[in-house]
Write a protein that holds these residues in place. Structure first.
Motif, PDB file in Angstrom:
ATOM      1  N   CYS A   1      18.618  28.018  22.224  1.00 56.49           N
ATOM      2  CA  CYS A   1      17.350  28.682  21.886  1.00 56.49           C
ATOM      3  C   CYS A   1      17.411  30.187  22.086  1.00 56.49           C
TER       4      CYS A   1
ATOM      5  N   PHE B   1      16.176  32.068  19.102  1.00 56.97           N
ATOM      6  CA  PHE B   1      14.842  31.588  18.723  1.00 56.97           C
ATOM      7  C   PHE B   1      13.755  32.056  19.701  1.00 56.97           C
TER       8      PHE B   1
ATOM      9  N   HIS C   1       9.561  32.327  19.157  1.00 58.03           N
ATOM     10  CA  HIS C   1       8.767  31.156  19.553  1.00 58.03           C
ATOM     11  C   HIS C   1       7.272  31.485  19.639  1.00 58.03           C
ATOM     12  N   PRO C   2       6.430  30.799  18.851  1.00 60.65           N
ATOM     13  CA  PRO C   2       4.991  31.086  18.878  1.00 60.65           C
ATOM     14  C   PRO C   2       4.365  30.823  20.253  1.00 60.65           C
ATOM     15  N   GLY C   3       5.001  29.996  21.051  1.00 57.65           N
ATOM     16  CA  GLY C   3       4.475  29.695  22.389  1.00 57.65           C
ATOM     17  C   GLY C   3       4.986  30.667  23.446  1.00 57.65           C
TER      18      GLY C   3
ATOM     19  N   LEU D   1      10.077  28.934  27.481  1.00 63.29           N
ATOM     20  CA  LEU D   1      11.444  28.499  27.162  1.00 63.29           C
ATOM     21  C   LEU D   1      12.395  28.901  28.286  1.00 63.29           C
TER      22      LEU D   1
ATOM     23  N   LEU E   1      12.501  26.697  31.240  1.00 63.25           N
ATOM     24  CA  LEU E   1      13.157  25.401  31.042  1.00 63.25           C
ATOM     25  C   LEU E   1      14.623  25.554  30.661  1.00 63.25           C
TER      26      LEU E   1
ATOM     27  N   ALA F   1      13.951  19.510  28.365  1.00 62.95           N
ATOM     28  CA  ALA F   1      12.588  19.937  28.019  1.00 62.95           C
ATOM     29  C   ALA F   1      11.878  18.892  27.162  1.00 62.95           C
TER      30      ALA F   1
ATOM     31  N   PHE G   1       8.159  19.615  25.678  1.00 67.30           N
ATOM     32  CA  PHE G   1       8.141  19.801  24.216  1.00 67.30           C
ATOM     33  C   PHE G   1       7.157  18.813  23.580  1.00 67.30           C
TER      34      PHE G   1
ATOM     35  N   ILE H   1       3.193  19.455  24.281  1.00 61.63           N
ATOM     36  CA  ILE H   1       2.519  20.488  23.479  1.00 61.63           C
ATOM     37  C   ILE H   1       2.034  19.908  22.156  1.00 61.63           C
TER      38      ILE H   1
ATOM     39  N   HIS I   1       4.062  19.558  19.423  1.00 63.26           N
ATOM     40  CA  HIS I   1       4.661  20.433  18.403  1.00 63.26           C
ATOM     41  C   HIS I   1       4.576  19.792  17.019  1.00 63.26           C
ATOM     42  N   SER I   2       4.397  20.633  16.008  1.00 57.86           N
ATOM     43  CA  SER I   2       4.285  20.158  14.630  1.00 57.86           C
ATOM     44  C   SER I   2       5.630  19.650  14.098  1.00 57.86           C
TER      45      SER I   2
ATOM     46  N   ALA J   1       8.000  22.422  13.716  1.00 57.64           N
ATOM     47  CA  ALA J   1       8.686  22.796  14.961  1.00 57.64           C
ATOM     48  C   ALA J   1       9.882  21.869  15.196  1.00 57.64           C
TER      49      ALA J   1
ATOM     50  N   MET K   1      12.708  22.809  13.038  1.00 56.93           N
ATOM     51  CA  MET K   1      13.402  24.032  13.474  1.00 56.93           C
ATOM     52  C   MET K   1      14.543  23.706  14.428  1.00 56.93           C
ATOM     53  N   LEU K   2      14.391  22.595  15.154  1.00 60.24           N
ATOM     54  CA  LEU K   2      15.417  22.215  16.126  1.00 60.24           C
ATOM     55  C   LEU K   2      16.777  22.041  15.457  1.00 60.24           C
TER      56      LEU K   2
ATOM     57  N   LEU L   1      19.057  24.841  15.632  1.00 55.43           N
ATOM     58  CA  LEU L   1      19.450  25.278  16.974  1.00 55.43           C
ATOM     59  C   LEU L   1      20.421  24.300  17.642  1.00 55.43           C
TER      60      LEU L   1
HETATM   61  C1  HEM Z   1      13.594  24.914  20.868  1.00 53.16           C
HETATM   62  C2  HEM Z   1      12.519  24.207  21.047  1.00 53.16           C
HETATM   63  C3  HEM Z   1      11.167  24.621  20.509  1.00 53.16           C
HETATM   64  C4  HEM Z   1      10.791  24.926  19.241  1.00 53.16           C
HETATM   65  C5  HEM Z   1      11.670  24.907  17.979  1.00 53.16           C
HETATM   66  C6  HEM Z   1       9.380  25.269  19.281  1.00 53.16           C
HETATM   67  C7  HEM Z   1       8.634  25.646  18.196  1.00 53.16           C
HETATM   68  C8  HEM Z   1       7.297  25.937  18.234  1.00 53.16           C
HETATM   69  C9  HEM Z   1       6.467  26.199  17.096  1.00 53.16           C
HETATM   70  C10 HEM Z   1       6.949  26.229  15.645  1.00 53.16           C
HETATM   71  C11 HEM Z   1       5.222  26.428  17.546  1.00 53.16           C
HETATM   72  C12 HEM Z   1       3.967  26.739  16.685  1.00 53.16           C
HETATM   73  C13 HEM Z   1       3.062  25.521  16.659  1.00 53.16           C
HETATM   74  C14 HEM Z   1       3.704  24.321  16.016  1.00 53.16           C
HETATM   75  O1  HEM Z   1       4.199  24.446  14.879  1.00 53.16           O
HETATM   76  O2  HEM Z   1       3.765  23.261  16.675  1.00 53.16           O
HETATM   77  C15 HEM Z   1       5.249  26.346  18.984  1.00 53.16           C
HETATM   78  C16 HEM Z   1       4.181  26.554  19.812  1.00 53.16           C
HETATM   79  C17 HEM Z   1       4.201  26.399  21.174  1.00 53.16           C
HETATM   80  N1  HEM Z   1       5.236  25.944  21.924  1.00 53.16           N
HETATM   81 FE1  HEM Z   1       7.071  25.559  21.261  1.00 53.16          FE
HETATM   82  N2  HEM Z   1       8.940  25.164  20.574  1.00 53.16           N
HETATM   83  C18 HEM Z   1      10.001  24.764  21.348  1.00 53.16           C
HETATM   84  C19 HEM Z   1       9.996  24.478  22.680  1.00 53.16           C
HETATM   85  C20 HEM Z   1       8.900  24.587  23.493  1.00 53.16           C
HETATM   86  C21 HEM Z   1       8.896  24.227  24.877  1.00 53.16           C
HETATM   87  C22 HEM Z   1      10.073  23.642  25.657  1.00 53.16           C
HETATM   88  C23 HEM Z   1       7.676  24.505  25.349  1.00 53.16           C
HETATM   89  C24 HEM Z   1       7.299  24.300  26.765  1.00 53.16           C
HETATM   90  C25 HEM Z   1       6.176  24.095  27.252  1.00 53.16           C
HETATM   91  C26 HEM Z   1       6.878  25.039  24.252  1.00 53.16           C
HETATM   92  C27 HEM Z   1       5.577  25.465  24.314  1.00 53.16           C
HETATM   93  C28 HEM Z   1       4.841  25.899  23.239  1.00 53.16           C
HETATM   94  C29 HEM Z   1       3.479  26.394  23.344  1.00 53.16           C
HETATM   95  C30 HEM Z   1       2.675  26.545  24.636  1.00 53.16           C
HETATM   96  C31 HEM Z   1       3.086  26.697  22.063  1.00 53.16           C
HETATM   97  C32 HEM Z   1       1.756  27.314  21.651  1.00 53.16           C
HETATM   98  C33 HEM Z   1       0.800  26.286  21.209  1.00 53.16           C
HETATM   99  C34 HEM Z   1      -0.451  26.939  20.714  1.00 53.16           C
HETATM  100  O3  HEM Z   1      -0.812  28.022  21.213  1.00 53.16           O
HETATM  101  O4  HEM Z   1      -1.055  26.374  19.810  1.00 53.16           O
HETATM  102  N3  HEM Z   1       7.671  25.062  23.134  1.00 53.16           N
HETATM  103  N4  HEM Z   1       6.507  26.033  19.388  1.00 53.16           N
END
Ligand code: HEM
Length: 123
Positions: free
Chosen positions: A30, A33, A37-39, A44, A47, A52, A56, A59, A61-62, A65, A68-69, A72
């Protein structure tokens, strides 16, 4: 052929300049990336080098998302390797806490006694 990485090896990739994590038994790099990362980067980084899967999923994730893995992906976890045992932070010693509370209660009792004594001596 799929490359296998031990838990120990994965755990070493835990910095801003080199960040791996495990999701569903697969290892993802990562590093690049992180800033996209939008979050945010912080979650990241916290972790880095760890599994994770839970966070993961939590949350919600869509599908995008999850897709996208694929970019990576670097390999799989060697499940036969020795797991990393994380030592939980030492809980505050109960005896010390107990003594602290005891002193506080004693101080309150002393203050209450002084107030009662003061009012009794008013008459
Ligand atoms: C490499 C792994 C990850 C990828 C590819 C990824 C990708 C994304 C993407 C594309 C989004 C935008 C919302 C969506 O499309 O779901 C997002 C939001 C978010 N992600 Fe991840 N993510 C990863 C790992 C993580 C991990 C391990 C956490 C740990 C808690 C995390 C926490 C969040 C949070 C808090 C948001 C914001 C949600 C919001 O405000 O609506 N993500 N992530």
């Amino acid at each position: 052929m799929t490359k296998l990485y031990s838990y120990k090896e994965i755990a070493e990739h835990n910095s801003e300049s080199d960040l791996w994590m495990i999701i569903h038994g697969k290892v993802y790099d990562c590093t690049k990336f992180m800033e996209e990362h939008p979050g945010g980067e912080e979650v990241l980084l916290d972790l880095g080098g760890q599994d994770a899967t839970g966070p993961f999923a939590d949350i919600g994730h869509s599908d995008d998302a999850v897709k996208m893995l694929e970019d990576l992906y670097v390999g799989d976890v060697d499940k036969d390797s020795e797991p990393i045992v994380r030592v939980a932070a030492e809980p505050a010693s109960t005896t010390t806490g107990g003594e602290g509370n005891g002193v506080l209660i004693l101080a309150l009792v002393a203050v209450a006694a002084a107030i009662v004594f003061y009012f009794l001596n008013q008459k």
